[in-house]
Design a protein around this motif. Structure first.
Motif, PDB file in Angstrom:
ATOM      1  N   ASP A   1      27.073  19.293 -25.704  1.00 19.91           N
ATOM      2  CA  ASP A   1      26.228  20.197 -24.938  1.00 19.91           C
ATOM      3  C   ASP A   1      24.908  20.390 -25.681  1.00 19.91           C
ATOM      4  O   ASP A   1      24.670  19.800 -26.747  1.00 19.91           O
ATOM      5  CB  ASP A   1      26.942  21.529 -24.671  1.00 19.91           C
TER       6      ASP A   1
ATOM      7  N   ILE B   1      35.974  22.705 -22.203  1.00 19.57           N
ATOM      8  CA  ILE B   1      35.398  21.760 -21.245  1.00 19.57           C
ATOM      9  C   ILE B   1      34.947  20.489 -21.965  1.00 19.57           C
ATOM     10  O   ILE B   1      35.085  19.385 -21.438  1.00 19.57           O
ATOM     11  CB  ILE B   1      34.229  22.402 -20.470  1.00 19.57           C
TER      12      ILE B   1
ATOM     13  N   ARG C   1      33.916  29.277 -24.263  1.00 22.97           N
ATOM     14  CA  ARG C   1      34.507  27.999 -23.844  1.00 22.97           C
ATOM     15  C   ARG C   1      35.669  28.221 -22.887  1.00 22.97           C
ATOM     16  O   ARG C   1      35.832  27.508 -21.898  1.00 22.97           O
ATOM     17  CB  ARG C   1      34.983  27.214 -25.074  1.00 22.97           C
TER      18      ARG C   1
ATOM     19  N   ALA D   1      34.478  29.208 -19.475  1.00 20.90           N
ATOM     20  CA  ALA D   1      33.963  28.035 -18.750  1.00 20.90           C
ATOM     21  C   ALA D   1      35.109  27.221 -18.161  1.00 20.90           C
ATOM     22  O   ALA D   1      35.020  26.735 -17.029  1.00 20.90           O
ATOM     23  CB  ALA D   1      33.119  27.180 -19.693  1.00 20.90           C
TER      24      ALA D   1
ATOM     25  N   HIS E   1      27.677  22.403 -16.970  1.00 28.41           N
ATOM     26  CA  HIS E   1      28.021  22.860 -18.321  1.00 28.41           C
ATOM     27  C   HIS E   1      27.245  22.076 -19.372  1.00 28.41           C
ATOM     28  O   HIS E   1      26.882  22.619 -20.419  1.00 28.41           O
ATOM     29  CB  HIS E   1      29.526  22.708 -18.556  1.00 28.41           C
TER      30      HIS E   1
END
Length: 592
Positions: free
Chosen positions: A175, A306, A355, A358, A376
């Protein structure tokens, strides 16, 4: 004068042109510029350093986290004529590899970060010309990443010791925060980052509540031909699941860190070589697997995050053919995850909670799964991807707020110390010795859910409340209020339940197109080509996909080339493979 990569791409790899951002990455590397490439699994990350290793003078040093991954990549590189070697603790030819490196006879040298960060290895690298440092699975360098490896953070001194050697970091899973950390830790400028996007359009994402997980995965196997991975959350669970799934008739294996190392290695090798095996594994399995023809990945429980989910599901369909990623989850998975968060150091708890939230959004959404997944990672995504369960069969949503409030009230009135089953009995007015002894039949919540419609919602509501952290399970299995309870009880927050459409149980050959692309038209020539590939793979002691991918065989069956020159024009057939295998496949085509 800059090196032209296209002749190498065509002659060594057999591809007519680059895909996606490969050209941008390769041109930066050939120009000597430090680069971070964020590319989805299956987008051809390894080519971004393999091609420069052939085109440039000197050796490309590849830092890779797992021995099994290095050996997989070594087989694939050697098959197309790249001079490659690994330098790992299990290699018996280490001295010969070192001599080859010193003589300049290696295009690629694969090493683990533990070796790469040592002074002795740095001294060795000073004895020959270097072309490139490639840091694979670069998210391992970041404490923000889901798979942090401390030795990756020790690589910077090695890289800085050779300032004229370009460095290329590669990852599929990072990310925005993790990407920034990788750039900082490896000394790569922000303008050197190339992000290709995270979408894997060939993967069909499905998520279902658990309802006899073994049966659900058995159904998935029945409708999805080809190799598959089932992620199970415990070591014992992998063996139990493998034993149960073997009854489907498919070959199965278990994989976890507690197995005898020889058994574990054999099971992994059997899976890599198989075209239809199902391996039941803990999350320790997978990063080291470069198997392109995995047709499905199933999660028999909640993944860690994720990021972990994206990476684990990304092991399906690396060859670009249709594949399925199906997660089966339960409310208890979220409850256990929250308990684990409480056990980590306080500084990490906020990030872990984010997290988990999500993941909850991904599980609970009535909308497009792919959209949530891509957003995301900062990618734009359409409202409807057309290839996830919710887009293919939109679920209904019902308002279950009133039942949720009744459930929370019953938890509170009974002292926040009983489990779901007992609370359900209280709400539905089921008398028992326990309820009489506790005096709960005198409570106003006893029997306040008399209708069949409400009763059918009680368990799904309990699951939704646990997912939202409105309820938590205590150490004794009882339910107590979480921070999300007040908003539902006092602040008019609504609780919607997703009612998934009923899916017909399918059997192999009848239903979903996902995972069935190997031979979609039932062409007997394709099957004959696969049979020849299996024979050649056995003779060479390599997995079948190292010879050719299914897509190459499909092109052979469609085009039916009659000469070596015509066969060599098919994408994916380079000069080395044409010379080694061309006549064998032409023979099958002529007979077909």
């Amino acid at each position: 004068m800059p090196v032209d990569p296209l002749p190498v791409l065509q002659s060594t790899f057999g591809f007519p042109g680059f895909r996606g951002v490969q050209a941008d990455v390769v041109h930066r590397v050939l120009a000597g510029e430090n680069t971070l490439a964020v590319m989805p699994t299956g987008a051809g990350k390894s080519l971004c350093y393999q091609l420069p290793s052939v085109a440039l003078e000197g050796t490309c040093v590849v830092v890779s986290p797992l021995i099994a991954l290095m050996h997989d990549q070594l087989r694939a590189a050697s098959a197309i004529g790249i001079r490659a070697a690994t330098l790992t603790s299990v290699d018996i030819d280490q001295m010969e590899t070192i001599k080859r490196f010193r003589r300049g006879e290696l295009d690629l040298l694969y090493v683990a970060p533990e070796r790469a960060s040592g002074g002795a290895f740095r001294d060795l690298l000073s004895q020959a010309k270097l072309a490139l440092f490639a840091i694979d699975e670069a998210h391992c360098v970041s404490e923000w990443g889901h798979d942090f490896r401390p030795d990756y953070r020790l690589l910077r001194p090695l890289l800085d010791h050779f300032p004229d050697v370009p460095r290329l970091a590669l990852t599929a899973t990072a990310d925005e925060h993790t990407r920034a950390d990788i750039l900082d830790q490896l000394g790569i400028p922000r303008e050197g980052m190339i992000v290709a996007g995270f979408d894997r359009p060939n993967i069909q994402y499905r998520i279902s509540p658990k309802d006899n997980t073994t049966r659900q995965i058995t159904d998935l196997i029945a409708e999805t031909p080809g190799a598959g991975i089932v992620y199970v959350q415990s070591r014992a669970g992998t063996e139990k699941m493998a034993e149960a799934l073997a009854k489907t008739g498919r070959p199965t294996r278990a994989y976890h860190a507690g197995l005898d190392p020889h058994v574990r290695a054999r099971n992994q090798a059997d899976f890599v070589a198989s075209e239809d095996m199902v391996i039941c594994a803990t999350v320790a399995f997978g990063m080291g697997i470069d198997k392109p023809d995995v047709r499905f990945v199933a999660h028999a429980g909640l993944p860690k995050s994720i990021e972990a989910y994206y990476q684990e599901t990304g092991r399906a369909g690396r060859d670009g053919d249709p594949a399925v990623a199906h997660m089966f989850w339960g409310a208890e998975d979220f409850a256990k995850a929250r308990q684990r968060i409480g056990e980590v150091e306080p500084a990490r708890q906020a990030g872990e909670r984010t997290r988990l939230t999500a993941l909850g959004a991904l599980v609970e959404t009535p909308g497009c799964r792919r959209r949530i997944l891509l957003k995301h990672f900062g990618d734009d995504a359409p409202e409807n991807c057309g290839n996830c369960d919710n887009c293919l069969n939109p679920p209904a949503a019902i308002d279950a707020t009133e039942v949720a409030r009744k459930f929370l009230s019953a938890v509170f009135r009974t002292g926040q110390s009983f489990g779901i089953g007992y609370i359900e009995q209280v709400l539905t007015g089921v008398s028992s010795e326990r309820s009489l002894m506790n005096g709960h039949e005198a409570l106003g919540v006893f029997g306040i859910a008399p209708s069949a419609e409400e009763q059918a919602l009680i368990k799904p509501v309990a699951r939704a409340l646990l997912l939202r952290d409105a309820l938590r399970a205590n150490d004794f299995g009882g339910l107590e209020f979480g921070p999300g309870a007040r908003a539902i009880l006092k602040e008019n927050e609504t609780v919607s339940l997703i009612v998934p459409p009923k899916r017909e149980r399918r059997t192999r050959g009848r239903g979903s197109s996902a995972g069935t692309a190997a031979n979609p038209t039932g062409d007997p020539l394709f099957e004959a080509l696969r049979a020849r590939r299996r024979t050649l793979a056995a003779e060479a002691s390599v997995p079948p996909y190292v010879i050719f991918h299914d897509s190459v065989l499909r092109d052979m069956a469609t085009i039916r080339p009659s000469t070596l020159r015509a066969l060599g024009e098919i994408s994916g057939i380079g000069a080395r493979k044409l010379e080694a295998y061309g006549e064998a496949f032409l023979e099958v085509i002529r007979e077909g």
